[in-house]
Design an enzyme around this catalytic site. Structure first.
Site, mmCIF file in Angstrom:
data_model
loop_
_atom_site.group_PDB
_atom_site.id
_atom_site.type_symbol
_atom_site.label_atom_id
_atom_site.label_comp_id
_atom_site.label_asym_id
_atom_site.label_seq_id
_atom_site.Cartn_x
_atom_site.Cartn_y
_atom_site.Cartn_z
ATOM 1 N N LYS A 186 -7.660 7.407 -1.370
ATOM 2 C CA LYS A 186 -8.949 7.741 -0.747
ATOM 3 C C LYS A 186 -9.695 8.816 -1.554
ATOM 4 C CE LYS A 186 -7.787 6.403 3.999
ATOM 5 N NZ LYS A 186 -6.339 6.147 3.904
ATOM 6 N N ASP B 129 -14.387 12.737 -4.262
ATOM 7 C CA ASP B 129 -14.958 13.946 -4.852
ATOM 8 C C ASP B 129 -15.997 13.552 -5.901
ATOM 9 O OD1 ASP B 129 -15.237 16.717 -5.596
ATOM 10 O OD2 ASP B 129 -13.145 17.017 -4.986
ATOM 11 N N HIS C 167 1.429 5.652 -0.529
ATOM 12 C CA HIS C 167 0.898 7.014 -0.423
ATOM 13 C C HIS C 167 1.831 7.888 -1.255
ATOM 14 C CE1 HIS C 167 -2.470 7.214 2.316
ATOM 15 N NE2 HIS C 167 -1.853 6.486 3.229
ATOM 16 N N GLN D 112 -5.786 3.363 16.583
ATOM 17 C CA GLN D 112 -6.035 2.264 17.505
ATOM 18 C C GLN D 112 -5.609 0.960 16.839
ATOM 19 O OE1 GLN D 112 -9.949 3.182 19.948
ATOM 20 N NE2 GLN D 112 -10.341 3.433 17.782
ATOM 21 N N LYS E 94 0.847 -1.195 0.000
ATOM 22 C CA LYS E 94 0.000 0.000 0.000
ATOM 23 C C LYS E 94 0.875 1.235 0.000
ATOM 24 C CE LYS E 94 -2.352 1.368 3.716
ATOM 25 N NZ LYS E 94 -2.143 2.832 3.896
#
Length: 480
Positions: free
Chosen positions: A313, A316, A282, A430, A280
């Protein structure tokens, strides 16, 4: 006479394409060799009348004061029966209106009135039960149901166990006998469908002895199915590929590569590649993003057999996300197998992203829940994400979630916020252990970031997470 009328009706339905043979994905996610689509009947009024006449003839009781069709195909059938038999009709909405009276049921009725529920096909029985439950909440006597086809997926047995009487015009087995008798299908098709029906009747083959109860209906728990067996539940090429990767590499680990330089990203991918099913990224936090480095990353993904998940993510309107996905500095659609998407904008965000795919094998994961403290993801939002996924199975292949969102085996659950030691980071994150994520929260894939990227030895850490997560998965699917 009734038998001749049924046979003639079945043959006419076959001739107009109601009965189809091939490979079809049902709502449950199962692959079926036969599909029965009665919706087209609204274009054949005489045949619609015949179907309604046959259904009315098998009603289990009498003195009905109301009829109610299960949306959507049950509605035109109920309308014809209502008109022919001069019985008032009710309509149960799939969801309440957001304006006006906001009623779930339209029409006039009185408490205690006997209502006949009408459906075209019964599979698991869940759609019928939802309608019956709504009517009973209004204090109507709704215990009788008529359907045209019983697919023999234990739906009638499920509903009977709930005190609901179901009668059908024809079963799938009887339908196939009629079609074979009139040379509409060959022996191979007949045997294929017969085997499928037999497998559906034997729930132990699917559930290995364990079921989930949802709204009183016994459903198979897809979390008890192996990744390998779930391959047949999806027609999404990337979901298919991911199930195969996890099965063959024995890893359901996704590493979150939250690093700030391309050198760190490539180095991490080289180290953990043999132990992961996905990486993953970014890319918007990289200070030196370049096409050359992306090409290196793609080569590593191919070499070590893992998929690339860009955690963008998207959230829009359709036109904007289409440009963000297929253009700009990062040109994400060119290299990321999967992307993450917020469901907040509704179906438009999915349609916009799909418009940028242009024939590539691409998919998305809907962010239905987050692992941060105080996240505003409500149950209503989670249900909305599930519905979006069901509407776009050609693009959506799962959910980012902290709990099970769907029991459809085609959808893969990605659970973030996983560490070997349960704790927090002081910024709202968490953590949960790999074992708890998989056995208690229903994760298929665990997403681990700092537990690996900040470890003294990322390779050893990745291997440890891989082994613990896959062992938990194997324990889950071994339940008898």
């Amino acid at each position: 006479m009734a038998g001749n009328m049924l046979e003639k009706c079945v043959l006419e339905l076959f001739n107009i394409g109601v009965v189809k043979f091939g490979s079809f994905t049902l709502k449950s996610g199962m692959q079926s060799p036969v599909y029965f689509d009665l919706r087209v009947i609204i274009s054949y009024p005489k045949l619609l009348e015949t179907v309604c006449e046959l259904m009315w003839a098998v009603r289990p009781g009498s003195d009905y004061k109301l009829v109610c069709g299960v949306a959507y195909t049950g509605l035109p059938i109920a309308t014809v029966i209502s008109t022919k038999q001069d019985i008032p009709m009710l309509i149960r909405r799939k969801e309440s209106k957001g304006y006006g009276t906001k009623k779930m049921v339209e029409g006039n009725y009185e408490e205690g009135q006997k209502c006949l529920v009408i459906e075209d096909v019964v599979v698991s029985g869940s759609s019928v039960y939802e309608t019956v439950e709504t009517l009973q909440e209004l204090k109507l006597d709704a215990r009788d149901v008529i359907v045209f086809l019983d697919r023999e997926h234990n739906g009638v047995a499920n509903l009977t166990a709930m005190g609901i009487t179901v009668t059908s015009v024809v079963s799938m087995t009887e339908l196939m006998v009629i079609l074979q008798k009139h040379n509409c299908i060959n022996q191979e098709i007949f045997e294929s469908v017969s085997d499928f029906v037999a497998a559906c009747k034997d729930t132990s083959i699917i559930t290995r002895g364990k079921c989930l109860a949802q709204n009183g209906i016994q459903l198979m728990d897809c979390k008890l199915l192996s990744f390998e067996s779930r391959i047949s539940s999806t027609n999404h090429p990337l979901a298919n590929e991911l199930f195969k990767i996890m099965s063959t590499k024995k890893t359901n680990l996704c590493v979150a590569a939250d690093v700030t330089t391309s050198e760190e990203l490539i180095s991490l991918a080289e180290k953990v590649g043999p132990h992961i099913s996905l990486l993953k990224t970014h890319v918007d936090i990289l200070v030196d993003f370049s096409k050359e480095k992306v090409d290196m990353l793609k080569d590593l993904a191919k070499e070590h057999n893992f998929l690339l998940l860009e955690d963008r993510k998207f959230g829009d309107i359709g036109n904007t996300v289409a440009s963000q996905y297929s253009g700009g500095t990062f040109n994400i659609v060119n290299w990321a197998d999967l992307i993450t998407v917020h469901g907040i904008p509704g179906d438009g965000v999915i349609k916009g992203l799909i418009s940028g795919v242009n024939g590539r094998h691409r998919g998305c994961v809907l962010v239905s829940e987050m692992s941060s403290l105080g996240a505003l993801t409500s149950q209503e939002y989670i249900k909305g994400c599930s519905k979006m996924a069901e509407n776009h199975t050609d693009f959506v292949m799962g959910f980012v979630a902290q709990s099970s969102v769907s029991n459809n085996p085609r959808f893969i659950q990605f659970t973030p916020g996983v560490q070997l030691e349960k704790s927090g980071d002081g910024l709202g994150q968490q953590y949960v252990t790999p074992r708890a994520a998989i056995l208690e929260r229903g994760a298929d894939v665990i997403i681990v970031g700092r537990g690996i990227t900040k470890a003294d030895d990322p390779v050893t850490a990745a291997k440890k997470y891989q082994e613990e997560a896959f062992a938990a998965y194997e324990e889950r699917v071994s339940v008898q």
